[in-house]
Scaffold this active site. Structure first.
Site, mmCIF file in Angstrom:
data_model
loop_
_atom_site.group_PDB
_atom_site.id
_atom_site.type_symbol
_atom_site.label_atom_id
_atom_site.label_comp_id
_atom_site.label_asym_id
_atom_site.label_seq_id
_atom_site.Cartn_x
_atom_site.Cartn_y
_atom_site.Cartn_z
ATOM 1 C CB THR A 134 -31.336 48.081 -73.388
ATOM 2 O OG1 THR A 134 -32.071 46.957 -73.861
ATOM 3 C CG2 THR A 134 -32.144 49.345 -73.614
ATOM 4 C CE1 TYR A 156 -38.321 43.140 -72.270
ATOM 5 C CE2 TYR A 156 -36.310 41.958 -72.816
ATOM 6 C CZ TYR A 156 -36.952 42.999 -72.161
ATOM 7 O OH TYR A 156 -36.226 43.878 -71.400
ATOM 8 C CG ASN A 210 -33.670 39.015 -70.565
ATOM 9 O OD1 ASN A 210 -33.239 37.891 -70.339
ATOM 10 N ND2 ASN A 210 -32.892 40.076 -70.568
ATOM 11 N NE ARG A 262 -29.048 36.899 -74.384
ATOM 12 C CZ ARG A 262 -28.882 37.876 -73.496
ATOM 13 N NH1 ARG A 262 -29.777 38.832 -73.381
ATOM 14 N NH2 ARG A 262 -27.809 37.913 -72.739
ATOM 15 C CG ASN A 268 -34.739 39.073 -65.810
ATOM 16 O OD1 ASN A 268 -34.548 38.742 -64.646
ATOM 17 N ND2 ASN A 268 -33.755 39.373 -66.629
ATOM 18 C CD GLN A 315 -31.464 40.786 -78.258
ATOM 19 O OE1 GLN A 315 -31.889 41.821 -77.777
ATOM 20 N NE2 GLN A 315 -30.923 39.813 -77.538
ATOM 21 N N GLY A 327 -21.348 41.084 -70.877
ATOM 22 C CA GLY A 327 -22.211 42.255 -70.940
ATOM 23 C C GLY A 327 -21.516 43.497 -70.428
ATOM 24 C CG HIS A 366 -34.235 39.092 -76.502
ATOM 25 N ND1 HIS A 366 -34.225 38.052 -75.600
ATOM 26 C CD2 HIS A 366 -33.824 40.182 -75.803
ATOM 27 C CE1 HIS A 366 -33.829 38.499 -74.410
ATOM 28 N NE2 HIS A 366 -33.579 39.787 -74.518
#
Length: 355
Positions: free
Chosen positions: A25, A180, A178, A227, A234, A99, A313, A175
Site C-alpha cells: 500500500t 481483510y 492480513n 494470497r 494482523n 491485487q 516488500g 488478497h
C-alpha cells in the site's frame, strides 16, 4: 548463479526471474475517482525488472476501500489510468498482476462515499484503529453481509478482474490475507455466522472458494492468483489451528488450476512446508523475517525448493533495480518508513539505481 535469476514459466507467461515485487500500500491514488497517476506509472515501470510485480491493494468496489487514497478498479476512469501503468511496465519488459483487495471490516465510514458502511461476514468489530483523513479512528461494527450481499460482493470482484484485464494487467491476485474480507471469512473470530458461510472449516472456506471459482471462470484460472496469510494476526485475526482451515482450502482450490498461491508467512515454517507440499502449482513465498525486512538470504528458499518465487516488500520499495542488486550482492538503499504512505515523489520514485 542462483536459480532465482533463471526465467520462469507462470502459466504461459515468461517471467525474467523468480523475484517478485510484493503488494505494498502506498496511498498515492490522487487521480480522479481514486485512480493512479503518472507518478504511479513511473513507480511501477522503474521496478519492471521484477519477474512479477503485484500491485498495491486495489478495491473492487467503493465499499471495499479501507484506507485513504488507495486505488480502485471499478470505474472506466480507473481502468484508463491503470492502462498507463501496465503499458509502462510492459514496455520495460515486465509482468504485472493487479491485487484485488476488499478490506471488509477494516475501514471506516468516513472513507466511503454515499453513506456506505463497512461490511463483513459478521457484525463484529475488529479491535484497533484505522487511519483516516481526520486521523486515527476506532474500527466500527460492520454490517453483516446477507446472502444477496455475498453474491453482489463476488460479482464486484468478477467485474474488477475483468476491468483489470481490460486495463492490460497480466492477471489478478485475490488478497485473502492480513485480516481483510476474505481472511475474515476464514477466521473463526471474525466469522461467527451459523449459516452455510460460517462455523466449521468447510463452511468458512466457502466464500474464498466461490470467489476464486467465479473470477477464474470470468478471466481464466491461469490469470488468477491468491494470497493467504495463515496464522498471521494482523487486523485482529485469531486462528488457533490454521492448518485445518488452509489444508481444506487448498484441497478445494487445487483443481481450479490457479496461476499461483502467494503465502505471506507467519511464525510457523512447518505450516509453510505442509502447504507447499499440498499446492500443485506455482508457490510464491513472502517469508517471515521480522523484525528485519526480507533480505538476500531469502533467495536460498528457492534453491532448497521451499518456494518457486520469493516476494520482496520494503527492499523492492527502496531498490527499484532490486534483481540487479541481488545479483551483484548489493549495495542496497535503506527504506524510508516516513514516506511509505502518501506524499509525493519523495520515497516513491526517487530511490537511486546502481547505474
Amino acid at each position: 548463479m542462483s536459480m532465482a535469476f533463471d526465467p520462469y514459466d507462470l502459466g504461459g507467461k515468461r517471467l525474467a526471474n523468480r523475484i517478485a515485487m510484493s503488494p505494498m500500500t502506498r496511498s498515492r491514488a490522487y487521480g480522479p475517482g481514486a485512480s493512479p497517476t503518472a507518478l504511479t506509472a513511473e513507480y511501477y515501470a522503474q521496478r519492471a525488472g521484477a519477474g512479477l510485480i503485484v500491485t498495491e491493494g486495489t478495491q473492487p468496489s467503493p465499499v471495499g476501500q479501507g484506507y485513504p487514497n488507495t486505488p480502485g478498479l471499478h470505474s472506466a476512469e480507473q481502468v484508463a489510468a491503470w492502462r498507463t501503468v501496465t503499458d509502462g511496465v510492459h514496455r520495460a519488459g515486465g509482468v504485472i498482476y493487479a491485487q484485488l483487495l476488499h478490506t471488509g471490516r477494516i475501514g471506516h465510514p468516513s472513507l466511503l462515499p454515499d453513506g456506505l458502511h463497512p461490511v463483513a461476514p459478521s457484525a463484529t468489530a475488529a479491535q484497533g484503529q484505522v487511519f483516516t483523513h481526520e486521523g486515527p479512528q476506532d474500527f466500527v461494527t460492520p454490517k453483516e453481509l446477507t446472502e444477496s450481499g455475498i453474491a453482489a460482493t463476488i460479482g464486484d470482484f468478477v467485474a474488477a478482474a475483468r476491468n483489470a484485464m481490460a486495463a492490460g494487467f497480466d492477471g489478478v491476485e485475490l488478497h485473502g490475507g492480513n485480516g481483510y474480507l476474505i481472511h475474515q471469512f476464514l477466521a473463526p473470530n471474525a466469522n461467527r455466522r451459523t449459516d452455510g458461510w460460517g462455523g466449521a472449516a468447510e463452511r468458512r472456506i466457502r466464500f474464498p472458494v466461490a470467489l476464486a471459482s467465479a473470477v477464474a471462470n470470468a478471466v481464466g484460472a491461469e490469470n488468477v492468483g491468491l494470497r493467504i496469510s495463515p496464522g498471521v494476526p494482523n487486523n485482529d485475526i485469531v486462528e488457533v489451528d490454521p492448518y485445518e482451515t488452509y489444508g481444506a482450502l487448498l484441497a478445494r482450490l487445487s483443481p481450479l488450476g490457479l496461476s499461483y498461491l502467494h503465502l505471506m508467512e507467519g511464525p510457523d515454517r512447518d505450516l509453510t512446508y505442509r502447504l507447499r507440499k499440498e499446492w500443485p502449482g506455482t508457490f510464491i513465498l513472502n517469508p517471515q523475517t521480522l523484525p528485519e525486512t526480507t533480505g538476500p538470504d531469502a533467495l536460498d528458499l528457492i534453491e532448497d525448493g521451499t518456494a518457486d518465487l520469493i516476494a520482496f516488500g520494503a527492499l523492492f520499495l527502496a531498490n527499484p533495480d532490486l534483481p540487479d542488486r541481488l545479483a551483484a550482492g548489493g549495495p542496497y538503499n535503506t527504506p524510508d518508513s516516513t514516506t511509505f504512505y502518501g506524499g509525493d515523489h519523495r520515497g516513491y520514485t526517487d530511490y537511486p539505481t546502481l547505474t
